[in-house]
Design an enzyme around this catalytic site. Sequence first.
Site, PDB file in Angstrom:
ATOM      1  N   ASN A  23      46.714  37.203  40.970  1.00 27.07           N
ATOM      2  CA  ASN A  23      46.356  37.749  39.657  1.00 27.07           C
ATOM      3  C   ASN A  23      47.020  39.114  39.524  1.00 27.07           C
ATOM      4  OD1 ASN A  23      45.193  38.600  37.293  1.00 27.07           O
ATOM      5  ND2 ASN A  23      43.159  38.974  38.176  1.00 27.07           N
ATOM      6  N   TRP A  24      48.113  39.135  38.755  1.00 26.04           N
ATOM      7  CA  TRP A  24      48.871  40.393  38.622  1.00 26.04           C
ATOM      8  C   TRP A  24      48.197  41.373  37.666  1.00 26.04           C
ATOM      9  CZ3 TRP A  24      54.787  38.980  37.922  1.00 26.04           C
ATOM     10  CH2 TRP A  24      55.253  38.376  39.119  1.00 26.04           C
ATOM     11  N   LYS A  25      47.206  40.915  36.923  1.00 27.24           N
ATOM     12  CA  LYS A  25      46.538  41.750  35.920  1.00 27.24           C
ATOM     13  C   LYS A  25      47.583  42.339  34.953  1.00 27.24           C
ATOM     14  CE  LYS A  25      43.152  42.700  39.481  1.00 27.24           C
ATOM     15  NZ  LYS A  25      41.821  43.199  39.725  1.00 27.24           N
ATOM     16  N   HIS A  69      37.083  36.211  34.256  1.00 28.46           N
ATOM     17  CA  HIS A  69      37.278  37.229  35.300  1.00 28.46           C
ATOM     18  C   HIS A  69      36.333  38.399  35.002  1.00 28.46           C
ATOM     19  CE1 HIS A  69      39.153  40.406  37.644  1.00 28.46           C
ATOM     20  NE2 HIS A  69      39.712  39.458  38.359  1.00 28.46           N
ATOM     21  N   GLU A  87      36.699  41.472  34.984  1.00 27.84           N
ATOM     22  CA  GLU A  87      37.256  42.523  34.117  1.00 27.84           C
ATOM     23  C   GLU A  87      37.193  42.103  32.650  1.00 27.84           C
ATOM     24  OE1 GLU A  87      40.972  42.929  36.199  1.00 27.84           O
ATOM     25  OE2 GLU A  87      39.928  43.832  37.901  1.00 27.84           O
ATOM     26  N   GLU A 104      33.881  35.640  42.983  1.00 27.27           N
ATOM     27  CA  GLU A 104      34.406  36.991  43.130  1.00 27.27           C
ATOM     28  C   GLU A 104      33.270  37.997  42.961  1.00 27.27           C
ATOM     29  OE1 GLU A 104      38.785  37.329  42.303  1.00 27.27           O
ATOM     30  OE2 GLU A 104      37.904  37.292  40.336  1.00 27.27           O
ATOM     31  N   GLY A 111      39.042  44.964  44.044  1.00 25.27           N
ATOM     32  CA  GLY A 111      39.820  46.195  44.030  1.00 25.27           C
ATOM     33  C   GLY A 111      39.191  47.351  44.779  1.00 25.27           C
ATOM     34  N   SER A 132      39.288  41.826  47.282  1.00 18.98           N
ATOM     35  CA  SER A 132      39.889  42.576  48.395  1.00 18.98           C
ATOM     36  C   SER A 132      40.430  41.693  49.522  1.00 18.98           C
ATOM     37  CB  SER A 132      38.894  43.604  48.930  1.00 18.98           C
ATOM     38  OG  SER A 132      38.624  44.561  47.928  1.00 18.98           O
ATOM     39  N   GLY A 162      44.169  39.828  43.902  1.00 16.59           N
ATOM     40  CA  GLY A 162      44.624  40.779  42.893  1.00 16.59           C
ATOM     41  C   GLY A 162      45.646  41.739  43.483  1.00 16.59           C
ATOM     42  N   GLY A 163      45.195  42.928  43.861  1.00 18.60           N
ATOM     43  CA  GLY A 163      46.080  43.995  44.341  1.00 18.60           C
ATOM     44  C   GLY A 163      47.109  43.544  45.370  1.00 18.60           C
TER      45      GLY A 163
HETATM   46  C1  PEP Z   1      41.016  39.925  41.287  1.00 21.16           C
HETATM   47  O1  PEP Z   1      41.619  40.588  40.454  1.00 21.16           O
HETATM   48  O2  PEP Z   1      40.539  38.820  40.969  1.00 21.16           O
HETATM   49  C2  PEP Z   1      40.852  40.443  42.632  1.00 21.16           C
HETATM   50  C3  PEP Z   1      40.203  39.711  43.496  1.00 21.16           C
HETATM   51  O3  PEP Z   1      41.382  41.680  42.890  1.00 21.16           O
HETATM   52  P1  PEP Z   1      41.556  42.346  44.339  1.00 21.16           P
HETATM   53  O4  PEP Z   1      42.167  41.296  45.242  1.00 21.16           O
HETATM   54  O5  PEP Z   1      42.445  43.501  44.113  1.00 21.16           O
HETATM   55  O6  PEP Z   1      40.196  42.719  44.825  1.00 21.16           O
END
Ligand code: PEP
Length: 239
Positions: A14-16, A94, A96, A164, A170, A204, A225-226
């Site tokens: 997930n590049w956001k 998600h 966010e 999640e 994050g 994470s 994500g990150g």
């Molecule tokens: C996400 O954006 O769904 C996510 C899990 O982010 P991260 O891996 O950065 O925690």
Amino acid sequence: MIKLDKYSYIFIANWKLNGNYSFLKDYYQKLNVNSDNCTIICSPSIYLKSLKGNNANLFCGAQDVSSYKEGAYTGELSASMLKDNNIDFCLVGHSERRQYFAETNNNVSIKSSNLIEENIVPVICIGETLEQKEKNLTEEILSKQIKDSIPKSANHQNALIAYEPVWAIGTGLTPTLEEINQVHKLIKNFDTRFSNFRVLYGGSVKSSNSKEITGLSHVDGCLIGGASLKVNEFNKIIS
Ligand code: PEP
């Protein structure tokens, strides 16, 4: 519809709101997809079409879709438009989106149902906040999210669930391995209709913990994500 059952694990990047053409070009040159696993890149929608190469195990996913099918809804993209652009997966709900765009379980259910009608796999995200976890409300919250955001038309062949924990996204924090496995088991046991669903963990995930997480008996892959923004790191995770 993609045959989800044929893959050992499913990994979603997930590049956001990140990336541009030169990032994309470099990323795709270096990306190393493993044929046992399903790898999905959720870039910002405007770049989705330029992602599709010929790799049969690499897919594009959108990060959101409109809950409307067509009409006067400026700025929206419908499920049928995603399908027209060869998009096979779409994140829905998600945290966010829930937090910053007031997305409700009902919106998530409508979006997921529209996606399924277009043969796009919704990746339905659920998870508790830290406050809810601390009040021992995880089971209650997840059960409501599952009941209200997973449409009747969803099944293990046409939809995915991503667990999640909001507090793990994050932050560098993760639940213990035992907690992750327990929650995934709980999700699959809420109702017999969910027992064969593939449930991904997100929050994470990085190369230093992905092996242990995917090694858990009730974990079928990860949503990243990150760490998915660094292609070498993502390659390690998906290998
Ligand atoms: C996400 O954006 O769904 C996510 C899990 O982010 P991260 O891996 O950065 O925690």
